[in-house]
Motif scaffolding. Structure first.
Motif, PDB file in Angstrom:
ATOM      1  N   ALA A   1      -7.325   1.489  -0.113  1.00 12.43           N
ATOM      2  CA  ALA A   1      -8.089   0.942  -0.951  1.00 12.43           C
ATOM      3  C   ALA A   1      -7.217   0.692  -2.410  1.00 12.43           C
ATOM      4  O   ALA A   1      -7.403  -0.659  -2.723  1.00 12.43           O
ATOM      5  CB  ALA A   1      -9.440   1.534  -1.343  1.00 12.43           C
ATOM      6  N   TRP A   2      -6.476   1.607  -2.803  1.00 16.06           N
ATOM      7  CA  TRP A   2      -5.689   1.166  -3.989  1.00 16.06           C
ATOM      8  C   TRP A   2      -4.724   0.288  -3.839  1.00 16.06           C
ATOM      9  O   TRP A   2      -4.483  -0.509  -4.585  1.00 16.06           O
ATOM     10  CB  TRP A   2      -5.221   2.656  -4.230  1.00 16.06           C
ATOM     11  N   LEU A   3      -4.010   0.390  -2.592  1.00 22.73           N
ATOM     12  CA  LEU A   3      -2.916  -0.654  -2.241  1.00 22.73           C
ATOM     13  C   LEU A   3      -3.517  -2.102  -2.173  1.00 22.73           C
ATOM     14  O   LEU A   3      -2.860  -3.042  -2.699  1.00 22.73           O
ATOM     15  CB  LEU A   3      -2.352  -0.290  -0.944  1.00 22.73           C
ATOM     16  N   LEU A   4      -4.638  -2.262  -1.636  1.00 25.15           N
ATOM     17  CA  LEU A   4      -5.270  -3.580  -1.319  1.00 25.15           C
ATOM     18  C   LEU A   4      -5.896  -3.967  -2.855  1.00 25.15           C
ATOM     19  O   LEU A   4      -5.551  -5.152  -3.128  1.00 25.15           O
ATOM     20  CB  LEU A   4      -6.694  -3.594  -0.680  1.00 25.15           C
ATOM     21  N   LEU A   5      -5.985  -3.025  -3.673  1.00 25.34           N
ATOM     22  CA  LEU A   5      -6.390  -3.492  -4.959  1.00 25.34           C
ATOM     23  C   LEU A   5      -5.127  -4.023  -5.890  1.00 25.34           C
ATOM     24  O   LEU A   5      -5.165  -4.960  -6.608  1.00 25.34           O
ATOM     25  CB  LEU A   5      -7.198  -2.445  -5.704  1.00 25.34           C
ATOM     26  N   ARG A   6      -4.150  -3.110  -5.806  1.00 27.77           N
ATOM     27  CA  ARG A   6      -2.971  -3.603  -6.502  1.00 27.77           C
ATOM     28  C   ARG A   6      -2.237  -4.711  -5.856  1.00 27.77           C
ATOM     29  O   ARG A   6      -1.417  -5.596  -6.636  1.00 27.77           O
ATOM     30  CB  ARG A   6      -1.932  -2.527  -6.352  1.00 27.77           C
ATOM     31  N   ALA A   7      -2.506  -5.162  -4.474  1.00 34.23           N
ATOM     32  CA  ALA A   7      -1.901  -6.112  -3.897  1.00 34.23           C
ATOM     33  C   ALA A   7      -2.400  -7.628  -4.667  1.00 34.23           C
ATOM     34  O   ALA A   7      -1.905  -8.764  -4.614  1.00 34.23           O
ATOM     35  CB  ALA A   7      -2.230  -6.302  -2.458  1.00 34.23           C
ATOM     36  N   ARG A   8      -3.591  -7.727  -5.071  1.00 32.52           N
ATOM     37  CA  ARG A   8      -4.295  -8.769  -5.702  1.00 32.52           C
ATOM     38  C   ARG A   8      -3.662  -9.177  -7.052  1.00 32.52           C
ATOM     39  O   ARG A   8      -4.164 -10.261  -7.494  1.00 32.52           O
ATOM     40  CB  ARG A   8      -5.847  -8.409  -5.691  1.00 32.52           C
ATOM     41  N   GLN A   9      -2.874  -8.410  -7.669  1.00 34.90           N
ATOM     42  CA  GLN A   9      -2.383  -8.635  -9.005  1.00 34.90           C
ATOM     43  C   GLN A   9      -0.904  -9.092  -8.805  1.00 34.90           C
ATOM     44  O   GLN A   9      -0.018  -8.494  -8.246  1.00 34.90           O
ATOM     45  CB  GLN A   9      -2.494  -7.648  -9.804  1.00 34.90           C
ATOM     46  N   PHE A  10      -0.585 -10.567  -9.333  1.00 33.40           N
ATOM     47  CA  PHE A  10       0.743 -11.025  -9.268  1.00 33.40           C
ATOM     48  C   PHE A  10       1.342 -11.250 -10.667  1.00 33.40           C
ATOM     49  O   PHE A  10       0.423 -11.467 -11.699  1.00 33.40           O
ATOM     50  CB  PHE A  10       0.773 -12.274  -8.506  1.00 33.40           C
ATOM     51  N   GLY A  11       2.540 -11.306 -10.891  1.00 33.58           N
ATOM     52  CA  GLY A  11       3.092 -11.704 -11.778  1.00 33.58           C
ATOM     53  C   GLY A  11       3.036 -10.528 -12.954  1.00 33.58           C
ATOM     54  O   GLY A  11       2.650  -9.528 -12.799  1.00 33.58           O
TER      55      GLY A  11
END
Length: 440
Positions: A328-338
């Protein structure tokens, strides 16, 4: 016949000889080693008692608090390992009421924290007070097994009369001579360990049974129970049965009271039914005699499971929950770009800055003309000059010029002229309109 076939035949013959030799010259035997108590036996000191009662046809079970009384049938037997669990007068009355309806309660008196000098416990024992029973001093501490027995194992032959030094020297001598159980292959050559500890006969309690036999019990007589009915049978509600360890004792190790259709048995030693002593003398048979025909409920102190046991039992759930949390943490972090945006300023701007920002916003959004037209319409309505012709406008401008100090041209341009096309013109027209509004 080729050499290859000869080698294969020789190998097969060698394998057959090895198999035949193994089954001919090797003998399989079993050696039992005492590895100590399991985890369940360590948590539940009365596990052996439960298994014994189950083997004679009863249905033992564990309970956690005295509230189990509400669901017990009158023919059941309730064993309370510490009288402190009957912790207030209401619980005492509930217990006595259940006994009057035919129940049998076996209660071990609380002796921890008892002060013989002041003859009282640190806390009140409501059940003993209700039965008019007190605790008296016995014969000192008893030792039912050698202190090194848990360390050296159950099969180590140790006498309670030996000091720890003597016991270790004797144990090491037997190891040096090679006569320990692990080095013997003939189990029948081992001397059978006595079932009962080596105690003096006068330390035993002997009770007769209905079949004419005798029951021998070995109580810890460090603490004894006393009731006035032991010396005076005329007191109210005396005990109906008891037995002394020594004849000159003031107290007894257990008492029985009749209340209604049931019985209460008070004791000072619950160790006779714990796993390390229930096999001594006739302790197990005595428990069977006290048990009724119904369920047997053990109300002991709760033994909480260790952290290691819980970690081993729930390791799968723990790691699964950890893996899901990581996913769940990886999925949350994957939504942030730049790159991360700078943190917004927390300081509030002044009123002038706020007005300036709002003005720039309205100007760039082409809303200033609407503001100007709205302000004009409101002033013309107040001046009643919305439909004024050219002459009326000049007359009104002349009158307003005298009042505001503005030129007639500026007044006509502000009230009826073309809306401003630049920031400076807009600001000037709005200022003129505000001066005109101030003199109205």
């Amino acid at each position: 016949m080729t050499v290859k076939r000869l080698l294969i035949g020789a190998a097969l013959l060698l394998c057959a000889l090895m198999v035949w030799g193994f089954f001919t010259f090797f003998e399989r035997y079993t050696v039992e080693r005492d590895l100590g108590w399991g985890s369940e036996a360590q948590r539940n000191l009365f596990l052996a008692a439960e298994q014994y009662l189950a083997s004679v046809g009863l249905k033992p079970r564990q309970a956690e608090n005295i509230s189990v009384l509400s669901g017990l049938s009158p023919d059941a037997t309730l064993f309370i390992a510490n009288s402190s669990q009957v912790y207030n007068p209401q619980r005492v009355e509930e217990l006595l009421d259940w006994v009057r309806r035919g129940g049998h309660a076996i209660v071990v008196a609380r002796t921890a924290g008892f002060d013989f000098d002041q003859q009282h416990n640190e806390e009140r024992d409501w059940l003993l007070e209700a039965l008019d029973v007190s605790i008296v001093e016995g014969h000192g501490n008893y030792h039912f097994e050698h202190p090194l027995q848990p360390l050296l194992g159950e099969n180590a032959e140790l006498s309670p009369k030996q000091s720890p030094g003597e016991a270790l020297r004797e144990y090491n001598r037997k190891i040096d001579e090679g006569i320990t159980e692990a080095e013997k292959t003939d189990a029948e050559a081992l001397p059978e360990k006595p079932r009962n500890p080596d105690v003096e006969p006068e330390d035993l309690v002997t009770l007769p049974t209905d079949e004419g036999a005798e029951v021998q019990l070995h109580f810890d007589a460090s603490y004894l129970l006393y009731h006035p009915g032991l010396e005076d049978g005329a007191v109210d509600k005396p005990p109906v049965f008891w037995a002394k360890v020594w004849r000159d004792d003031e107290g007894v190790p257990f008492l029985q009271f009749e209340r209604g259709s049931g019985v209460i048995t008070l004791m000072t030693d619950s160790g006779i039914w714990q796993s390390h002593r229930i096999g001594h003398f006739d302790h197990a048979y005595f428990l069977q005699l006290l048990a009724g025909d119904g369920n047997f409920v053990f109300l002991t102190h709760p033994h909480f499971k260790s952290l290691g046991y819980l970690a081993h039992k729930y390791a799968l759930e723990f790691f699964l929950a950890g893996a899901l949390s990581l996913l769940a943490w990886l999925l949350l972090r994957a939504r942030q770009f730049g790159p991360l945006q700078p943190a917004p300023e927390t300081a509030r701007r002044s009123l002038l800055e706020h007005i300036s920002a709002c003005g720039h916003y309205y100007w760039h959004d082409d809303q200033c003309e609407q503001l100007l037209r709205g302000h004009r319409s409101e002033l013309l309505r107040q001046l009643r000059a919305s439909e004024a012709d050219s002459n009326a406008r000049h007359k009104l401008a002349k009158k307003l010029s005298a009042a505001t100090g503005l030129s007639e041209y500026d007044i006509i341009a502000s009230l009826w002229g073309t809306p401003a096309s630049s920031e400076e013109t807009f600001t000037e027209q709005m200022r003129n309109l505000q001066r005109i509004e101030a003199v109205l």
